[in-house]
Design a protein around this motif. Sequence first.
Motif, PDB file in Angstrom:
ATOM      1  N   LEU A 114       0.799  -1.227   0.000  1.00  0.00           N
ATOM      2  CA  LEU A 114       0.000   0.000   0.000  1.00  0.00           C
ATOM      3  C   LEU A 114       0.826   1.269   0.000  1.00  0.00           C
ATOM      4  CD1 LEU A 114      -2.936  -0.668   2.460  1.00  0.00           C
ATOM      5  CD2 LEU A 114      -2.892  -0.774  -0.020  1.00  0.00           C
ATOM      6  N   ASP A 115       1.963   1.259   0.687  1.00  0.00           N
ATOM      7  CA  ASP A 115       2.732   2.502   0.782  1.00  0.00           C
ATOM      8  C   ASP A 115       4.213   2.202   0.980  1.00  0.00           C
ATOM      9  OD1 ASP A 115       3.064   1.821   3.450  1.00  0.00           O
ATOM     10  OD2 ASP A 115       1.528   3.194   4.173  1.00  0.00           O
ATOM     11  N   GLY A 116       4.983   3.266   1.021  1.00  0.00           N
ATOM     12  CA  GLY A 116       6.436   3.113   1.135  1.00  0.00           C
ATOM     13  C   GLY A 116       6.844   2.473   2.450  1.00  0.00           C
ATOM     14  N   SER A 117       6.202   2.891   3.537  1.00  0.00           N
ATOM     15  CA  SER A 117       6.601   2.403   4.867  1.00  0.00           C
ATOM     16  C   SER A 117       6.521   0.876   4.952  1.00  0.00           C
ATOM     17  CB  SER A 117       5.687   3.012   5.945  1.00  0.00           C
ATOM     18  OG  SER A 117       5.825   4.402   5.978  1.00  0.00           O
ATOM     19  N   GLU A 118       5.425   0.357   4.442  1.00  0.00           N
ATOM     20  CA  GLU A 118       5.199  -1.099   4.475  1.00  0.00           C
ATOM     21  C   GLU A 118       6.196  -1.849   3.598  1.00  0.00           C
ATOM     22  OE1 GLU A 118       1.632  -3.570   3.438  1.00  0.00           O
ATOM     23  OE2 GLU A 118       0.928  -1.518   3.129  1.00  0.00           O
ATOM     24  N   TYR A 143      14.903   9.204   5.313  1.00  0.00           N
ATOM     25  CA  TYR A 143      13.578   8.853   5.820  1.00  0.00           C
ATOM     26  C   TYR A 143      13.098   7.588   5.105  1.00  0.00           C
ATOM     27  CZ  TYR A 143       8.605   9.379   7.010  1.00  0.00           C
ATOM     28  OH  TYR A 143       7.323   9.188   7.472  1.00  0.00           O
ATOM     29  N   HIS A 144      12.727   6.596   5.889  1.00  0.00           N
ATOM     30  CA  HIS A 144      12.229   5.347   5.296  1.00  0.00           C
ATOM     31  C   HIS A 144      10.855   5.000   5.857  1.00  0.00           C
ATOM     32  CE1 HIS A 144      16.121   4.864   3.456  1.00  0.00           C
ATOM     33  NE2 HIS A 144      16.719   4.912   4.621  1.00  0.00           N
ATOM     34  N   GLY A 145      10.062   6.020   6.162  1.00  0.00           N
ATOM     35  CA  GLY A 145       8.720   5.783   6.670  1.00  0.00           C
ATOM     36  C   GLY A 145       8.643   6.072   8.159  1.00  0.00           C
ATOM     37  N   TRP A 146       7.452   5.856   8.700  1.00  0.00           N
ATOM     38  CA  TRP A 146       7.199   6.323  10.059  1.00  0.00           C
ATOM     39  C   TRP A 146       7.171   5.185  11.082  1.00  0.00           C
ATOM     40  CZ3 TRP A 146       2.640   4.972  12.701  1.00  0.00           C
ATOM     41  CH2 TRP A 146       1.723   4.249  11.936  1.00  0.00           C
ATOM     42  N   THR A 212      19.390   2.782   1.533  1.00  0.00           N
ATOM     43  CA  THR A 212      19.717   4.174   1.227  1.00  0.00           C
ATOM     44  C   THR A 212      18.680   4.773   0.292  1.00  0.00           C
ATOM     45  OG1 THR A 212      21.494   5.637   0.448  1.00  0.00           O
ATOM     46  CG2 THR A 212      21.185   3.631  -0.802  1.00  0.00           C
ATOM     47  N   GLU A 213      18.431   6.062   0.457  1.00  0.00           N
ATOM     48  CA  GLU A 213      17.800   6.805  -0.630  1.00  0.00           C
ATOM     49  C   GLU A 213      18.945   7.046  -1.630  1.00  0.00           C
ATOM     50  OE1 GLU A 213      15.384  10.348   0.356  1.00  0.00           O
ATOM     51  OE2 GLU A 213      15.818   9.937   2.433  1.00  0.00           O
ATOM     52  N   PRO A 214      18.791   6.668  -2.894  1.00  0.00           N
ATOM     53  CA  PRO A 214      19.925   6.862  -3.806  1.00  0.00           C
ATOM     54  C   PRO A 214      20.274   8.334  -4.012  1.00  0.00           C
ATOM     55  CG  PRO A 214      18.037   5.868  -4.949  1.00  0.00           C
ATOM     56  CD  PRO A 214      17.681   5.940  -3.505  1.00  0.00           C
ATOM     57  N   CYS A 217      16.810  12.841  -0.559  1.00  0.00           N
ATOM     58  CA  CYS A 217      15.790  13.858  -0.831  1.00  0.00           C
ATOM     59  C   CYS A 217      15.103  14.352   0.428  1.00  0.00           C
ATOM     60  CB  CYS A 217      14.722  13.289  -1.757  1.00  0.00           C
ATOM     61  SG  CYS A 217      15.355  12.763  -3.340  1.00  0.00           S
ATOM     62  N   ASN A 218      15.163  13.585   1.495  1.00  0.00           N
ATOM     63  CA  ASN A 218      14.369  13.964   2.658  1.00  0.00           C
ATOM     64  C   ASN A 218      15.058  14.932   3.599  1.00  0.00           C
ATOM     65  OD1 ASN A 218      11.623  12.845   2.755  1.00  0.00           O
ATOM     66  ND2 ASN A 218      12.699  10.975   2.218  1.00  0.00           N
ATOM     67  N   SER A 219      16.357  15.091   3.456  1.00  0.00           N
ATOM     68  CA  SER A 219      17.062  16.119   4.219  1.00  0.00           C
ATOM     69  C   SER A 219      17.910  16.842   3.184  1.00  0.00           C
ATOM     70  CB  SER A 219      17.960  15.505   5.280  1.00  0.00           C
ATOM     71  OG  SER A 219      17.212  14.663   6.127  1.00  0.00           O
ATOM     72  N   PHE A 245      17.653  -0.075  -2.303  1.00  0.00           N
ATOM     73  CA  PHE A 245      17.446   1.323  -2.707  1.00  0.00           C
ATOM     74  C   PHE A 245      16.017   1.698  -2.355  1.00  0.00           C
ATOM     75  CE2 PHE A 245      20.662   2.450  -6.328  1.00  0.00           C
ATOM     76  CZ  PHE A 245      21.716   2.272  -5.447  1.00  0.00           C
ATOM     77  N   ASP A 246      15.875   2.731  -1.551  1.00  0.00           N
ATOM     78  CA  ASP A 246      14.554   3.270  -1.265  1.00  0.00           C
ATOM     79  C   ASP A 246      14.264   4.342  -2.319  1.00  0.00           C
ATOM     80  OD1 ASP A 246      12.362   4.646  -0.381  1.00  0.00           O
ATOM     81  OD2 ASP A 246      12.941   4.626   1.736  1.00  0.00           O
ATOM     82  N   GLU A 247      13.537   3.929  -3.345  1.00  0.00           N
ATOM     83  CA  GLU A 247      13.243   4.826  -4.479  1.00  0.00           C
ATOM     84  C   GLU A 247      11.829   5.412  -4.371  1.00  0.00           C
ATOM     85  OE1 GLU A 247      15.137   5.161  -7.765  1.00  0.00           O
ATOM     86  OE2 GLU A 247      16.108   3.201  -7.978  1.00  0.00           O
ATOM     87  N   VAL A 248      11.364   5.537  -3.140  1.00  0.00           N
ATOM     88  CA  VAL A 248      10.008   6.072  -2.954  1.00  0.00           C
ATOM     89  C   VAL A 248       9.884   7.465  -3.585  1.00  0.00           C
ATOM     90  CG1 VAL A 248       8.400   6.922  -1.183  1.00  0.00           C
ATOM     91  CG2 VAL A 248       9.401   4.656  -0.963  1.00  0.00           C
ATOM     92  N   ILE A 249      10.924   8.271  -3.473  1.00  0.00           N
ATOM     93  CA  ILE A 249      10.888   9.589  -4.118  1.00  0.00           C
ATOM     94  C   ILE A 249      11.501   9.538  -5.520  1.00  0.00           C
ATOM     95  CG2 ILE A 249      11.837  11.940  -4.046  1.00  0.00           C
ATOM     96  CD1 ILE A 249      11.433  11.937  -1.051  1.00  0.00           C
ATOM     97  N   THR A 250      12.639   8.888  -5.663  1.00  0.00           N
ATOM     98  CA  THR A 250      13.371   8.947  -6.943  1.00  0.00           C
ATOM     99  C   THR A 250      12.694   8.115  -8.043  1.00  0.00           C
ATOM    100  OG1 THR A 250      14.778   7.171  -6.096  1.00  0.00           O
ATOM    101  CG2 THR A 250      15.628   9.426  -5.920  1.00  0.00           C
ATOM    102  N   ALA A 273       7.087   3.893  -4.889  1.00  0.00           N
ATOM    103  CA  ALA A 273       5.759   4.263  -4.364  1.00  0.00           C
ATOM    104  C   ALA A 273       5.315   5.558  -5.033  1.00  0.00           C
ATOM    105  CB  ALA A 273       5.807   4.380  -2.846  1.00  0.00           C
ATOM    106  N   LYS A 274       5.408   6.633  -4.299  1.00  0.00           N
ATOM    107  CA  LYS A 274       4.838   7.941  -4.676  1.00  0.00           C
ATOM    108  C   LYS A 274       4.491   8.148  -6.156  1.00  0.00           C
ATOM    109  CE  LYS A 274       6.992  10.251  -0.776  1.00  0.00           C
ATOM    110  NZ  LYS A 274       6.475  11.300   0.056  1.00  0.00           N
ATOM    111  N   ALA A 275       5.482   8.499  -6.982  1.00  0.00           N
ATOM    112  CA  ALA A 275       5.166   8.946  -8.354  1.00  0.00           C
ATOM    113  C   ALA A 275       4.705   7.806  -9.253  1.00  0.00           C
ATOM    114  CB  ALA A 275       6.364   9.659  -8.965  1.00  0.00           C
TER     115      ALA A 275
HETATM  116  C1  LIG Z   1      12.373   7.890   0.747  1.00  0.00           C
HETATM  117  C2  LIG Z   1      11.098   7.523   1.439  1.00  0.00           C
HETATM  118  N1  LIG Z   1      10.917   6.269   1.873  1.00  0.00           N
HETATM  119  C3  LIG Z   1       9.779   5.878   2.474  1.00  0.00           C
HETATM  120  C4  LIG Z   1       8.770   6.757   2.676  1.00  0.00           C
HETATM  121  C5  LIG Z   1       7.497   6.299   3.334  1.00  0.00           C
HETATM  122  O1  LIG Z   1       6.509   6.214   2.383  1.00  0.00           O
HETATM  123  P1  LIG Z   1       4.950   6.339   2.784  1.00  0.00           P
HETATM  124  O2  LIG Z   1       4.745   7.725   3.302  1.00  0.00           O
HETATM  125  O3  LIG Z   1       4.246   6.062   1.492  1.00  0.00           O
HETATM  126  O4  LIG Z   1       4.692   5.294   3.800  1.00  0.00           O
HETATM  127  C6  LIG Z   1       8.894   8.073   2.234  1.00  0.00           C
HETATM  128  C7  LIG Z   1       7.815   9.059   2.451  1.00  0.00           C
HETATM  129  O5  LIG Z   1       7.947  10.234   2.271  1.00  0.00           O
HETATM  130  C8  LIG Z   1      10.093   8.478   1.605  1.00  0.00           C
HETATM  131  O6  LIG Z   1      10.292   9.729   1.188  1.00  0.00           O
END
Ligand SMILES: Cc1ncc(COP(=O)(O)O)c(C=O)c1O
Length: 433
Positions: A114-118, A143-146, A212-214, A217-219, A245-250, A273-275
């Motif tokens: 469903l989302d990046g965190s999961e 950032y890799h989710g909450w 890693t975020e490749p 982007c989050n900071s 690679f956490d490509e949720v943004i990239t 995820a996102k885009a």
């Molecule tokens: C790089 C990265 N990983 C994971 C997440 C978590 O994704 P989600 O908010 O869809 O759970 C985010 C959210 O901003 C993110 O930027």
Amino acid sequence: MRVYDESAALLARAKNSLAGGVSSEFRRYNHPHAIFYSHASGTKIVDVDGNEYLDFTLSQGPLILGHNHPHVTKRVEDYARNGQLYAGQHILEVELAEKLQQLIPSAELMRFCLDGSEAVQTAFRLARAKTGKKKFLRFEGHYHGWLDNVAWGISAPSIEALGSRELPEVFPWSAGLPETVQEEFITIPWNNLALLRSTVEKYHADIAAIITEPIMCNSGCILPVPGFLQGMRELCTQYNITLIFDEVITGFRTALGGAQSLYQITPDLSIFAKAMASGYPISAIVGRKDWMNLMVESKVIHAGTMNSSNSCVAAALGTIEALEADPNTHTRIYQLGKKLMEGLVQINHTYQQNMLVQGLGPMLHIGFTHLKEVNNFRDVLTYDKVKLGKFIAGMHNEGIRIIGRGLWYISAVHTEAEIDQALEVADKVMAQL
Ligand SMILES: Cc1ncc(COP(=O)(O)O)c(C=O)c1O
């Protein structure tokens, strides 16, 4: 002068039923308070007071085609008429998976969540099962989710408080995190290959994965220094560590194949995820067969009632189709982003306000610092938050919406005239800082 009276009234009402009046922590941080919106289309979003904004937040990244893209909306409407969720398979999810296989270098097999965190947590489970090791290595400010084991190391009271680079202090983002999850990870600063190598050499017997975020982007919006990701890849291969690679943004933003196709480095697992789906809740954990076969054999379990629902899968396919329809889409997004970055640099040159502009184009970051370059989270902590807050508020009051921490996203539907408009406003706001 813009007024926000209706939003203020709705926020007061919402606080009686929604905790804090919002549905996500990040939505609190708007100007002058959480804002309620009524509708959006393309690059424009309108709030309940009738204020219109040129949107560079793109809902924290997902809206690479802008709001309410007609092709995505039609795809969703058409397919949702067949039903919403079958607790079973449907043809479109296979088509989506085949499309991702074509586009993403590491996507030999995948699952939808469903989302990046999961999806991040799914990747950790796979990595632990594959390597038989327990910990993951992560980087300050990524950032890799909450969720519990990643809600650390994304904020710090000061650079000094972080202590040594070899053994940094990590700060929890929330109350209620179990102390024991700290045993699951090692945190170090990013973009320092020598430090990464010495840490891996010391602890590799415990490290199941490096995540890693490749692009960080989050900071800030920080590119990897040459050789860093390559070196990370080599260390992972050498020491039986899963590269994630956490490509949720990239993903889909930097290229259809994500940052891994841009930098030509193939991770073992990655998260999209996102885009991918224009704001519909779907993510993908994709990876090499050696890892994903653990799911094929039901050794690693992954599940979810809502996974790959009809409308989300249709939205993802619609988004990718629209992105692919014009082979120049990404070139244009990069050009617009670069134009914006150059314009902001020029404005800063005029007003000498210590604004630093960094990024790739599809996403970029501004902050006020004495540094000429920001390379990791410790550098990010030099940014003057108060000054940035004034700039963001000034832009907001003039109808330009940017993410509060200084991040801008560009969509395929922004125009050159809109970039000019944003720069004109930025000039005015900088003059008043
Ligand atoms: C790089 C990265 N990983 C994971 C997440 C978590 O994704 P989600 O908010 O869809 O759970 C985010 C959210 O901003 C993110 O930027």
